[in-house]
Design an enzyme around this catalytic site. Structure first.
Site, PDB file in Angstrom:
ATOM      1  N   GLU A 169       0.674  -1.423   0.192  1.00 54.43           N
ATOM      2  CA  GLU A 169       0.211   0.207  -0.660  1.00 54.43           C
ATOM      3  C   GLU A 169       0.761   1.197   0.282  1.00 54.43           C
ATOM      4  OE1 GLU A 169      -0.890  -2.879   2.235  1.00 54.43           O
ATOM      5  OE2 GLU A 169      -2.969  -1.727   3.209  1.00 54.43           O
ATOM      6  N   ASN A 170       2.122   1.193   0.776  1.00 53.12           N
ATOM      7  CA  ASN A 170       2.730   2.331   0.895  1.00 53.12           C
ATOM      8  C   ASN A 170       3.867   2.682  -0.452  1.00 53.12           C
ATOM      9  OD1 ASN A 170       4.059   0.061   1.224  1.00 53.12           O
ATOM     10  ND2 ASN A 170       6.062   1.440   2.256  1.00 53.12           N
TER      11      ASN A 170
END
Lengths: 215, 216, 215, 216
Positions: free
Chosen positions: B46-47
């Site tokens: 996600e990051n």
């Protein structure tokens, strides 16, 4: 475009009650020196807008530990037990926002849009108080834009016009937060001359940047 | 073999070579240790990156290179970094072949609850709500019960993460697939009967006529 | 991820009636060879989604001149007199969309959002049939997402995983259109090995790309 | 001096050094030829870049480097390229200090019409609607009348580009500023009286008590 200032000059622009976007993901991509300077300045009642409250001793979490945050708009607090403690004791208000929704609300804030429609959160608590809108037979929530008074950005390289690049996973929320605050402070690993960055590889155009802070 | 390993091994069988996936912390991530020979998945984080080839964490502590759990990670050749809005654009845009996540409760309508227990401190939502609405296939990997409490229910009793998005449930005892809006029991652990699963499951489900034994 | 195919293989996937996004701004950033091949294939009744109809002899305009376009969703036709002629003779349907709204609708289509709120067009003809929504006292129009069956993308460099970079002003609508079609075809100036592109400088992650077309 | 030059010269006086601006085709772009000594503006181009220093077009025909009018352009050191969504994010996000555009009609409520004449082929909207709602200051640069027809009206009669966004009107005869919701005549061309302006203008306006002569 961007002006180069000292960390003291930056801190002089920050006052009690301001909303602050702190870029970073679990503190990676966070300009720690701005956080440390703000802890020292000890202003109060800030609204924190960040992906998470990071760690008690790293990233935006330090502001929570120092009790400078009144409200946090974040997707996660699980890595910062002090945020959890303040939250259950009603010392800290938290607005939990799904991470994808959070960064997109910020993008809307920076790019002059009022909001956007996301399928995320339909049929959950997140829907409360929001409008549900159906497009092509699919349900979406209307999520509204988000801006802040100031943003804390960490770049890899910055040229003197404020054009920025980021490195690896440190990019995360930096790009979007750089667009969405009235005052954008950037701490770069390196400040270079205009022309040293490839015009195609600049990730944040300098028009979004107000101040390069020398630390 | 403990429950975590059984579940992780069974989850690993769901992957096809080249699958683009996002895996939750814990058992889902553990599953990559059991990928069949010749099967590689591309791990989305996600990051803001995805990796080609098996994930390598803690090997090269580059301070700017972590995964969504905060572990230092190497992004190999062919991998890419991008910003958060692109990362969630990929998620919501339907580009993930699969997401595998844990759960507190799942129900027979495909509802998922995995972020909030009323009365307890909420750690947060993170990217879970986006993953579940966005991924092409949502696989829940979890122990069948928690301290004797049933987790596969007729209707979730705690706040939802998403409505009707769960496609498959893998536990140490059983594999369910959601078909035509209902749960179908597809596999049981060696020696476990469909009746025993019924005892441990509140949800209504049908038993597949070709009910199989989980091969781990 | 991306597969390398011939231009013939690419054309075999395109059929009458498909909607096609053609990237480029006044033909800069348009993969001309895909356009030429489609003109030769001579499929009909396409919906064209593009910033403009470019020029009669350049970019998406060639498809208009060859009467392959039934409807164009564009912001401008002024540089292509043939588009104007077909439009007034009701041979070509045109949906005019403000340019910023057009690219953002496409981004919504690619990124799984139903639409967004823009101040652009409030109080004008563009508002017809749309919902007006007020956020923080300001009026916005709800604009809906836009996707296509196929996208024609021109990159500068592509690695064999489909990761792309663009050069100078040729980037324009390429980045956003690459995300928003069921089949994305890319023509790159150069196809390089995996690892040859800097992971931080890739502009379009390969996950969005279906085919690299060798021309 | 022809009308175009008069208007362009007057527009040029509106720029401050470092202003970040987007200029329409024609007179607005021509205005950069008359920038006062020491004043440089940063020119934003819808198709995805901005330039530092004066615009240089046609000098270096790089096929990938055009401006929004399709002219080949050099983007100098310190300039940046970006994609269309960022370009319009900059526009709508309020980052432009000024935009200068031509008009078919403007009215006393600040409404602007510059994209469509009913019954004629519409060239399109382009980025105009976004520019007018987004820029901090909207300056209309146009001839005062068109073939004897008034263009500064009580109410626009053709389809609008935007509602209430015009801040200033510069013609070869007059300069109007919109203040408190109404038009104020601030300057007239040497030898032109406020009464003459009234003859050529349908809109209601007040005359500034410090009415000045345009100095070109």
């Amino acid at each position: 475009m961007a002006k180069i200032i000292s960390i003291k000059e930056a801190m002089d622009m920050i006052h009690d009650g301001m909303s602050i976007m702190v870029a970073g993901f679990l503190a990676v991509g966070t300009p720690e020196k701005l956080i440390d300077a703000l802890v020292e300045k000890n202003t109060k009642d800030h609204t924190l807008i960040a992906i998470s409250t990071a760690y008690p001793n790293k990233g935006s979490g330090k502001l929570v530990v120092n009790k400078q945050i009144k409200k946090a708009i974040v997707s996660h607090i699980g890595t910062n037990p002090e945020a959890g403690r303040q939250y259950i004791n009603n010392e800290l208000e938290i607005e939990f926002v799904p991470q994808g929704t959070l960064v997109e609300r910020i993008r809307c804030g920076g790019f002059g849009m009022g909001g956007f429609l996301t399928p995320t959160g339909v049929g959950t608590e997140i829907e409360e108080g929001k409008q549900r809108i159906t497009v092509d037979g699919k349900d979406y929530l209307l999520e509204k834009h988000l801006r802040a008074d100031v943003a804390f950005i960490r770049a890899h390289k910055a040229d003197k016009n404020g054009n920025l690049t980021y490195r690896k996973a440190a990019r995360n929320s930096n790009m979007v937060m750089a667009t969405a605050a009235d005052i954008t402070f950037v701490v770069a690993d390196e400040i270079v001359e205009v022309g040293d960055l490839d015009q195609d590889e600049i990730m944040t155009p300098g028009i979004f940047v107000d101040y390069l802070v020398q630390v | 073999m403990n429950n975590r390993e059984i579940i992780a091994r069974r989850v690993a069988q769901e992957f096809k070579d080249g699958d683009f996936v996002n895996l939750g912390i814990g058992i889902p991530t553990l599953s990559t240790a059991y990928l069949p020979e010749g099967v590689n998945v591309i791990l989305h984080s996600e990051n803001g990156h995805y990796n080609f080839g098996p994930l390598t964490c803690e090997e090269d502590k580059d301070p700017d290179s972590i995964n969504a759990s905060g572990e230092f990670c190497v992004v190999r050749n062919g991998g890419v970094f991008f910003d958060s809005t692109v990362s969630f654009g990929i998620i919501r845009g339907g580009y993930l072949d699969k997401t595998v996540l844990g759960a507190l409760q799942v129900d027979q309508e495909g509802n998922l609850a995995n972020w909030k227990i009323p009365g307890r401190v909420v750690p947060g939502i993170g990217g879970g709500m986006d993953l579940v609405v966005g991924a092409k296939k949502v696989i829940i990997a979890m122990e069948h019960t928690a301290k004797g409490e049933k987790k596969i229910l007729k209707k979730c009793t705690i706040p939802l993460t998403a409505m009707g998005e769960v496609d498959m449930i893998i536990t140490e005892k059983a594999v369910f697939v959601r078909e035509n809006g209902g749960l179908v029991l597809k596999e049981t652990y060696p020696g476990v009967t469909a009746d025993e699963i019924r005892e441990l499951t509140e949800a209504d489900f049908t038993v597949d006529e070709n009910l199989k034994t989980m091969s781990i």
